[in-house]
Design an enzyme around this catalytic site. Structure first.
Site, PDB file in Angstrom:
ATOM      1  N   GLY A 278       0.822  -1.257   0.023  1.00 44.31           N
ATOM      2  CA  GLY A 278      -0.093   0.086   0.015  1.00 44.31           C
ATOM      3  C   GLY A 278       0.745   1.363   0.104  1.00 44.31           C
ATOM      4  O   GLY A 278       0.134   2.431  -0.020  1.00 44.31           O
ATOM      5  N   PRO A 321       4.848  -4.791  -1.203  1.00 44.12           N
ATOM      6  CA  PRO A 321       4.735  -3.618  -2.105  1.00 44.12           C
ATOM      7  C   PRO A 321       4.506  -4.046  -3.439  1.00 44.12           C
ATOM      8  O   PRO A 321       5.259  -4.739  -4.139  1.00 44.12           O
ATOM      9  CB  PRO A 321       6.046  -2.642  -2.232  1.00 44.12           C
ATOM     10  CG  PRO A 321       7.220  -3.734  -1.975  1.00 44.12           C
ATOM     11  CD  PRO A 321       6.468  -4.815  -0.925  1.00 44.12           C
ATOM     12  N   GLY A 322       3.406  -3.320  -4.262  1.00 44.21           N
ATOM     13  CA  GLY A 322       3.116  -3.727  -5.299  1.00 44.21           C
ATOM     14  C   GLY A 322       3.308  -2.518  -6.484  1.00 44.21           C
ATOM     15  O   GLY A 322       4.249  -2.207  -7.015  1.00 44.21           O
ATOM     16  N   ARG A 323       2.342  -1.658  -6.131  1.00 44.30           N
ATOM     17  CA  ARG A 323       2.403  -0.336  -6.882  1.00 44.30           C
ATOM     18  C   ARG A 323       3.800   0.496  -6.532  1.00 44.30           C
ATOM     19  O   ARG A 323       4.291   0.846  -7.623  1.00 44.30           O
ATOM     20  CB  ARG A 323       1.405   0.745  -6.186  1.00 44.30           C
ATOM     21  CG  ARG A 323       0.987   2.133  -6.728  1.00 44.30           C
ATOM     22  CD  ARG A 323       0.442   2.856  -5.755  1.00 44.30           C
ATOM     23  NE  ARG A 323      -0.761   2.271  -5.028  1.00 44.30           N
ATOM     24  CZ  ARG A 323      -2.027   1.965  -5.733  1.00 44.30           C
ATOM     25  NH1 ARG A 323      -2.312   2.784  -6.730  1.00 44.30           N
ATOM     26  NH2 ARG A 323      -2.953   1.050  -5.180  1.00 44.30           N
ATOM     27  N   ARG A 360      -8.450   3.330 -13.419  1.00 47.04           N
ATOM     28  CA  ARG A 360      -8.499   3.831 -12.169  1.00 47.04           C
ATOM     29  C   ARG A 360      -9.039   5.268 -11.895  1.00 47.04           C
ATOM     30  O   ARG A 360      -9.461   5.731 -10.808  1.00 47.04           O
ATOM     31  CB  ARG A 360      -6.890   3.856 -11.821  1.00 47.04           C
ATOM     32  CG  ARG A 360      -6.321   2.641 -11.377  1.00 47.04           C
ATOM     33  CD  ARG A 360      -5.009   2.717 -10.780  1.00 47.04           C
ATOM     34  NE  ARG A 360      -5.034   3.064  -9.511  1.00 47.04           N
ATOM     35  CZ  ARG A 360      -4.778   4.232  -9.064  1.00 47.04           C
ATOM     36  NH1 ARG A 360      -4.110   5.223 -10.140  1.00 47.04           N
ATOM     37  NH2 ARG A 360      -4.873   4.546  -7.917  1.00 47.04           N
ATOM     38  N   TYR A 364     -11.475   5.008  -9.020  1.00 43.85           N
ATOM     39  CA  TYR A 364     -11.120   5.673  -7.667  1.00 43.85           C
ATOM     40  C   TYR A 364     -11.104   7.217  -7.772  1.00 43.85           C
ATOM     41  O   TYR A 364     -10.397   7.752  -6.742  1.00 43.85           O
ATOM     42  CB  TYR A 364      -9.839   4.965  -7.369  1.00 43.85           C
ATOM     43  CG  TYR A 364      -9.508   3.523  -7.486  1.00 43.85           C
ATOM     44  CD1 TYR A 364     -10.286   2.779  -6.510  1.00 43.85           C
ATOM     45  CD2 TYR A 364      -8.474   3.127  -8.126  1.00 43.85           C
ATOM     46  CE1 TYR A 364     -10.079   1.315  -6.584  1.00 43.85           C
ATOM     47  CE2 TYR A 364      -8.551   1.710  -8.275  1.00 43.85           C
ATOM     48  CZ  TYR A 364      -9.083   0.749  -7.332  1.00 43.85           C
ATOM     49  OH  TYR A 364      -9.078  -0.365  -7.224  1.00 43.85           O
ATOM     50  N   CYS A 391     -17.693   4.339 -25.326  1.00 47.52           N
ATOM     51  CA  CYS A 391     -19.150   4.794 -25.131  1.00 47.52           C
ATOM     52  C   CYS A 391     -19.384   5.249 -23.576  1.00 47.52           C
ATOM     53  O   CYS A 391     -20.405   4.504 -23.276  1.00 47.52           O
ATOM     54  CB  CYS A 391     -20.079   4.051 -25.820  1.00 47.52           C
ATOM     55  SG  CYS A 391     -19.569   3.815 -27.544  1.00 47.52           S
TER      56      CYS A 391
END
Ligand SMILES: *Cc1c(COP(=O)(O)O)cnc(C)c1O
Length: 463
Positions: A278, A321-323, A360, A364, A391
């Site tokens: 995170g 950690p990913g992001r 995203r 978000y 669309c």
């Protein structure tokens, strides 16, 4: 959903009384290194280059839209995380941010471990040669088949997410004659997003087992009572895009408190705690992420202090950690199509992708930056909204930004920091073809996930 620290409207700008925005503070030709991957720069002609290759060449060879991933930056970030945490801690890359076989090989070479949360991610990890003992398996609703595969493969840990799953994993492990290493995921009553965290009432969600009401203690009791499970620790993950360490502080304190209760009740000191992922990255110039070594120090100080005061040996820490690893390493390259100035409002700039390659913003309310990258421009800044070709009026890629007023169809623009949760959440909405991921390094570009084709779409549609 997201609690942004920024009010609505563009950054680097003041809102004027007539509803117009003033010019941005920064020169639009200057690439803020905070939001771009490390090898990105402008060449003598003003075109953006990554890994030594100009975007015009990349667009010609690979088409647009496309994600360009800076491989040396990715590897450098892996090393920074693993060096920051050192030999007494474990870094697990969260595969859901973006996973491919090339990524798995890089992680393996750089010494990182890997989190997966589905059978598909597990297959990708194993197929690319990640040793099973370096894989952690997550998820709030793992199927029996997924658990079997994880147990058979010998994954290093399964993170238990419910009372039912404790029994299910124990049963499957027993039937395979193995003692499966597990952690229990607890919800600590902390939810953190961006610059703030909230320390009450966030047990109302689907993940984990609540610390409150003694539920987590009961889960530990049950797991310790099952021979086919080896309970190695407690897991907590508190949110996403977090800058403030205060949420981790509360989380670590509550997890350590549970470890102390477990010691008092069972005479067992669980050897590991996992504080989840995170950690935030810079999507715009206003974001100020911390360096891995600062995060590592902060987390280890918190855990050490809490354990000392509880009289516990300091457990081995892991993080996920990913992001923070993959997010900053890629940008999305688009070609500008229709440009529609709305008098007194803003100019809508349409690109050849949209919510199918970056959900995203719609999902978000995420903020992104954008730059004209095929050339520089001395034209006045204009307030734009970068939109896709779907669309759907919510099909927005960048809500508020400035681009030069001489922007024209055919220009290339790029949105930085799209390495995480863009390709991995991409869809075929409107039968869009999901863009390729191209790894760029030392003057060479190589497709690691190819562009989808219309044949791919028709192959799934069996008539
Ligand atoms: C999503 C997730 C992560 C990674 O989150 P990032 O924001 O990408 O760092 C880590 N651990 C768990 C359990 C997750 O669900």
């Amino acid at each position: 959903m997201s609690r942004s620290a920024h009010p609505a409207g563009p950054r680097h700008a003041d809102v004027l009384t007539d509803g117009h925005y003033s010019a941005p503070a920064a020169d639009l030709n200057v690439l803020d290194e905070k939001v771009w991957s490390r090898t990105v720069t402008r060449d003598a002609d003003g075109a953006l280059t990554v890994g030594g290759i100009a975007v015009a060449r990349l667009a010609e060879e690979f088409g647009t839209p496309a994600y360009f991933l800076d491989e040396s930056d990715f590897r450098a970030r892996c090393r920074a995380w693993s060096e920051a945490f050192g030999p007494d801690a474990d870094v697990f890359y969260a595969g859901k941010a973006f996973l491919s076989r090339a990524i798995v090989r890089w992680l393996k070479e750089e010494g990182l471990n890997l989190d997966v949360c589905s059978g598909g991610e597990l297959t990708t990890a194993l197929d690319a040669g990640m040793p099973a003992e370096r894989i952690a398996f997550h998820g709030n609703n793992k199927t029996a088949a997924e658990i079997e595969r994880a147990v058979e493969a010998g994954v290093g840990r399964i993170v238990l997410d419910s009372f039912q799953e404790i029994v299910r994993v124990a049963h499957i492990a027993r039937s395979h004659g193995v003692r499966q290493r597990v952690q229990i995921r607890v919800t600590v009553g902390v939810e953190a997003h961006t610059h703030e965290f909230i320390a009450t009432a966030h047990e109302d969600q689907k993940f984990g087992i609540a610390l409150a009401d003694g539920q987590a203690a009961e889960a530990v009791r049950r797991a310790l009572g099952l021979d086919s499970l080896e309970l190695i620790g407690i897991h907590s993950h508190i949110g996403s895009q977090i800058f403030d360490m205060a949420g981790f502080e509360v989380s670590a304190r509550r997890v350590v408190q549970l470890l102390a209760e477990v010691r008092d009740e069972h005479g067992v000191e669980l050897p590991e705690i996992d504080l989840g992922g995170g950690l935030g990255i810079a999507y715009t110039s206003d974001d100020d992420p911390r360096e891995p070594h600062e995060i590592a120090k902060a987390l280890s100080d918190i855990v050490t202090r809490e354990c000392e005061s509880a009289g516990l040996r300091t457990p081995r820490i892991s993080v996920e950690p990913g992001r923070a690893i993959v997010g900053p390493t890629a940008f999305t390259l688009y070609e500008v199509g229709t440009i529609k100035p709305l008098e007194g409002l803003r100019t809508y700039v349409s690109v050849d992708g949209g919510m199918s390659d970056n959900i995203r913003t719609a999902l978000y309310d995420a903020e992104y930056s954008v730059a004209l990258v095929s050339r520089t421009s001395d034209a006045e800044p204009m307030l734009v909204r970068v939109v896709g070709k779907h669309c759907e009026s919510g099909d927005i890629v960048v809500k508020d930004a400035f681009l030069p007023a001489d922007l024209a169809p055919g220009d290339l623009i790029a949105v930085p920091a799209t390495g995480a949760y863009c390709r991995s959440m991409a869809s075929n909405y409107n039968h869009a073809l999901r863009p390729p991921v191209v790894a760029v390094r030392d003057g060479e570009a190589r497709v690691i996930v190819r562009r989808e084709t219309e044949e791919d779409l028709l192959r799934l549609d069996v008539g």
